[in-house]
Design an enzyme around this catalytic site. Structure first.
Site, short mmCIF file in Angstrom:
data_model
loop_
_atom_site.label_atom_id
_atom_site.label_comp_id
_atom_site.label_asym_id
_atom_site.label_seq_id
_atom_site.Cartn_x
_atom_site.Cartn_y
_atom_site.Cartn_z
N HIS A 101 10.31 26.66 34.68
CA HIS A 101 9.87 26.19 33.19
C HIS A 101 8.44 26.18 33.25
O HIS A 101 7.80 25.05 32.67
CB HIS A 101 10.47 25.00 33.01
CG HIS A 101 11.25 25.01 31.39
ND1 HIS A 101 11.47 24.12 30.60
CD2 HIS A 101 11.86 25.98 30.85
CE1 HIS A 101 12.21 24.21 29.52
NE2 HIS A 101 12.33 25.80 29.98
N HIS A 127 13.29 37.87 31.15
CA HIS A 127 13.98 36.76 31.38
C HIS A 127 15.13 36.92 31.71
O HIS A 127 16.01 36.29 32.49
CB HIS A 127 13.43 35.48 30.51
CG HIS A 127 13.91 34.41 30.76
ND1 HIS A 127 13.39 33.47 31.45
CD2 HIS A 127 15.31 33.71 30.74
CE1 HIS A 127 13.99 32.29 31.80
NE2 HIS A 127 15.24 32.42 31.20
#
Ligand SMILES: Nc1ncnc2c1ncn2[C@@H]1O[C@H](COP(=O)(O)OP(=O)(O)O)[C@@H](O)[C@H]1O
Lengths: 579, 227, 80, 80
Positions: free
Chosen positions: A95, A49
């Protein structure tokens, strides 16, 4: 230095998502064993990430520059010049996983995160978009997921008061166990008043503002963190709850402070919280940062350094300000009832040093922590070309054309999305000139005749069949959707949603899509100025369809000349353009 | 016309209201932070839309307790007109300046769309820019617009002409209630018709580019009436 | 001390949330479900150590903020 | 029978509503107010006459609909 007495076993390293090779680099950088807090920080910074370790090599091939680009990828959001001394600031972010676990809060906090990315740079958010992918409409979970996600996007954006003006929704069984929630925000700033994240000026204060830190979403070693968590009677949820009201206050307070001359640098605390914000600010400034974690506003008692650094609590920001500005800045945040705490200072050491209870709990050189983050050239197999389908091989529909039309219009991917966008406040701010339901949303730029046209698009089945063409097609579709309003496309953002990049086939999809995107952007003079990558979207070994979502932004000089899809009068001529 | 807008933490249609008032009156309203108790001498006070205090607990409940609202009440008692839109309407009911309460939409979802309203009477400061029974179209955008009052209160509101706007179909006939509001009520007055609360957003329908200008009548009417 | 406040809609006030829950329960196949009402429960930690005083304080909180007595009733429990 | 279900946020989960209520109470001048948490209370009328069966049913309702067990806890009371 005293270290928290947790042994760093192979198992602890693995639970932090680091390979043994990566761990060897950690040992070399530190010249000693890390303690748990330090390991946690490496783990966060070197996660897919934060480090983009699988995709970086390919992202570098995208065109990111052009005459309108003020800031390309690498900051909280991209910035482009839109004329009249103004800039558009925008980015898209995923998300996905949190939204599958808890659709309402997952989607809501996704919107919160992308809003912060944009207003951190000095821009007032003026439009939100969302690109959603769900499983089969008949899958038992789909209804619950979609209603939660749509509720959460609306719940957050409506409260903050930013209109949601466009988006897209697709359904496919490949997303049954792995939905995609990509949220995009576009903001407006003065082109010469953009705020960046590089720390500067040793001796300047590091300031924490916004909501308090709790034990939200602390990943990492369940086993390792158990040691800090003995008395917790229940397993801590990994989902964060969003507080759009606090976000709205944070937005107004930041923009108010930005009108004064207080802020040296600012960075939102995104997914990786205090860790990535402080490390990135130090790294970009080529400096060190020293923090006293006892001064971090906390929501719960007895939080450890590890927990404070890895918490994913929402609605927080980190700023560098000159010490003499502290009182002025504090007054602004107190007016908005927000926490404001000087938690440390910028140093010349080049190290990130954390103290707690008067003891140094972490001391890592920043340059190698960021610079030596792993980067992989993962093996990739190109997707085999699909045979062309001859039109003659496709059976003609037996039904009448009218019936076929009705069938098409009622299929989940084509049916009206009105029931979704009616749950989004698409009118707040009073500048929505084209509402959802057209090719692009258009918002006027207050006090000018200009407008911004915004859209998000991707057709995953094209990307599955032929990643390169599919990637190019997504770019081109946004370009067309912007052009169709009369606006000129200026730049784009992208959200690469894929499966496990360690599988050569998936990596091949990534490479193909990124290559196609790059080719299309170059051909159209349409640079990519920001983006986000979400990998490992798989359940039980089955990957989602390759889904490189493109968000496009264009400008129209005179909103009175907007083109809309509505037919204006009977008797008008319909023209087909193109091939 | 001089006006003031009360700004709460979480207000988000305050700027939309500035644009509408500026267009209609040619001057900018004074922005009053909710913690202030001083409001300049103005001809109109507006409580704008948004999510004051996040709409937590109950929409408008915490906003109604703001120091500024005490002054708004005092001014209103002296006859200064007060307009509450959306969250402003919720705040005015919570503050006891208008009867009844606004509950969660019956569909339990936020609803943002253009609706049709019937102007019950043009005989008020707020509606003098419309004609009796005129049907106008303006947007709604709310979670809690479901007007509730006990039957006696509703009867009294109707008897005294305190219903300002009702949701109707495009042809003016009953229907198309977006939130389950009792008797299709979209807006009400106080007894003296100097306070108006309504859920829809006339401030988002003032220019052709908004897709309609039916909201202007309210502001233009106010400017004329308060001149 | 800890105060627990229950805020419920007055009878006669339609409860859209309760109704929706009742409807959803039937759809899920739960039979024999009659009326469903949804209310709020608010838990407050108090420094006050005198139960009677705590109760009086909390009553004032209810009247001023926690309940809208146009549509809601409230009840208070104080625990040591 | 009547079931009363309390749904509250798990400890450690941020409660924006509770936080805002606590803040408002202090602003109103109530002193000595510590943490405030807001939850839901759901009252359900049931045809079921066997308390144990009723409880089992309501537990299933909580798991499937009434509580979001990712972030919420629930408790059930059955009255005759
Ligand atoms: N999640 C969403 N949020 C807001 N608007 C949406 C959303 N999904 C679809 N829309 C709007 O509905 C319209 C139709 O969507 P879609 O069929 O995906 O459009 P297209 O294929 O033309 O890009 C578009 O105007 C789009 O902006």
């Amino acid at each position: 230095m005293t270290l928290p007495n947790a042994a760093i076993t192979d198992e602890v390293v693995a639970e932090h998502g680091l390979t043994q090779d990566e761990y060897q680099v950690v040992l070399r950088i530190l010249g000693r064993e890390p303690n748990l807090t330090e390991l946690g920080i490496f783990s966060v910074m070197w996660s897919e990430h934060c480090s983009y370790k699988s995709s970086k090599r390919w992202l570098k091939t995208l065109p990111t520059d052009g005459p309108n680009v003020i800031q390309g990828p690498g900051e909280n959001a991209g910035v482009i010049d839109i004329g009249e001394g103004l800039a558009a600031v925008f980015k898209i972010e995923s998300h996905n996983h949190p939204s599958f676990i808890e659709p309402y809060q997952g989607a809501a906090t996704g919107v919160g995160g992308i809003l912060r990315d944009v207003f951190t740079m000095g821009a007032r958010p003026i439009a939100n978009l969302n690109a959603l992918r769900f499983g089969d409409p008949d899958h038992p979970k789909t209804r619950h997921l979609i209603s939660g996600v749509v509720g959460g996007i609306g719940g957050y954006g409506n409260c903050v008061g930013v209109p949601t003006v466009a988006g897209e929704v697709n359904f496919h069984p490949a997303y049954n166990g792995n939905i995609l929630v990509n949220a995009m925000t576009v903001g407006l700033a003065q082109a010469d008043r953009i705020f960046y994240s590089a720390a500067a000026g040793p001796g300047n204060s590091v300031v924490y503002v916004g909501a308090k830190t709790g034990r939200d979403g602390i990943h990492g070693a369940t086993m390792a963190s158990k040691e800090f968590d003995e008395d917790s009677e229940e397993k801590r949820p990994t989902v964060q709850v969003g507080d759009p009201f606090t976000e709205k206050l944070l937005l107004e307070a930041c923009l108010e402070l930005m009108e004064r001359d207080c802020i040296v640098a600012i960075q939102d605390m995104g997914a990786a919280g205090l860790t990535s914000s402080s490390v990135e600010m130090a790294d970009k400034g080529g400096l060190g940062i020293e923090l006293d974690l006892d001064r971090v506003p906390v929501r719960e008692e007895g939080m450890t350094a590890y927990e404070i650094m890895l918490s994913e609590s929402q609605e927080r920001m980190l700023m560098i300000i000159r010490p003499e500005s502290a009182d002025e800045a504090r007054a602004v945040f107190e007016k908005w009832d927000l926490d404001f705490a000087v938690i440390g200072s910028v140093t010349e050491t080049g190290h990130i040093v954390l103290k707690k209870d008067g003891v140094v709990q972490c001391d890592i050189p920043v340059e190698p922590l960021v610079g030596e983050a792993p980067e992989y050239d993962r093996p990739h197999t190109p997707t085999a070309p699909q045979p062309m389908i001859a039109a003659a091989d496709v059976a003609a529909p037996k039904a009448s054309l009218g019936e076929v039309l009705a069938l098409l219009m009622s299929c989940p991917d084509m049916a009206s999305r009105r029931w979704i966008w009616e749950q989004y406040d698409h009118l707040v701010m009073g500048d929505t000139m084209i509402r959802p339901g057209a090719d692009s949303g258009v918002v006027r730029i207050r006090d000018t005749d200009r407008g911004l046209a915004v859209t998000v698009d991707c057709t995953p089945r094209y990307c599955l069949a032929d990643p390169k063409t599919g990637g190019a097609q997504a770019v081109v579709e946004t370009w067309r959707n912007i052009t169709a309003t009369g606006a000129t496309p200026l730049a784009a953002t992208n959200n690469l949603n894929f499966g496990n990049p360690e599988k050569p086939v998936i990596m091949g999809q990534i490479v193909g899509c990124v290559t196609g995107m790059g080719d299309a952007c170059r051909a159209l003079d349409y640079p990519i100025v920001s983006g986000n990558v979400s990998l490992y979207n798989e359940t039980e070994g089955t990957a989602i369809l390759p889904t490189p979502v493109i968000g496009g932004v264009g400008v129209i000089e005179n909103v009175n000349k907007l083109a809309t899809p509505a037919l204006k009068a009977a008797g008008e001529t319909l023209v087909v353009l193109g091939q | 016309m001089k006006s003031a807008i009360i700004v709460f933490p979480g207000s988000n249609r305050d700027r939309d209201m500035v644009m509408a008032l500026r267009q209609a009156s040619g001057s900018d309203p004074a922005m009053i932070w909710h913690k202030e108790t001083e409001i300049p001498d103005v001809d109109l006070i507006v409580v704008p839309g948004g999510f004051s205090y996040g709409d937590y607990l109950r929409a408008g409940a915490m906003g109604a307790l703001s120091p500024a609202m005490r002054t708004v009440k005092e001014r209103s008692d002296k006859g200064v007109p007060v307009l509450g839109v959306c969250n402003g309407f919720q705040i005015l009911t919570e503050a006891g300046m208008l009867p009844g309460a606004l509950m969660r939409n019956s569909g339990l979802k936020f609803v943002c769309k253009t609706v049709h309203l019937k102007v019950e009477t043009s005989q008020s400061l707020f509606t003098s820019g419309y004609s009796d029974g005129q049907v106008i179209s303006v947007p709604v955008a709310h979670n809690d617009g479901n007007y509730f009052a006990d039957p006696d209160t509703l009867d009294r509101l109707e008897d005294r002409g305190q219903v300002a706007f009702r949701y109707v179909a495009a042809d003016g006939k009953p229907g198309n209630n977006p939130n389950g509001s009792q008797r299709d009520i979209a807006g009400i007055y106080n007894e003296t018709k100097t306070v108006l609360g309504l859920m829809p957003h006339p401030e988002n329908a003032i220019e052709a580019l908004h897709g309609g200008t039916d909201g202007r009548g309210l502001f233009d009417g106010l400017v004329k009436a308060l001149h | 001390m800890k105060a627990t406040v229950h805020v419920t809609l007055k009878s006669g006030v339609l409860d859209p949330q309760g109704k929706a829950i009742g409807h959803a329960l039937s759809t899920l196949g739960f039979s024999g479900v009659g009326e469903v009402r949804q209310g709020k429960v608010i838990e407050i930690s108090l420094d006050e150590t005198d139960a009677a005083k705590a109760e009086a304080d909390v009553k004032a909180m209810c009247e001023r903020l926690l309940a809208n007595t146009v549509i809601e009733n409230y009840s208070i429990r104080i625990d040591g």
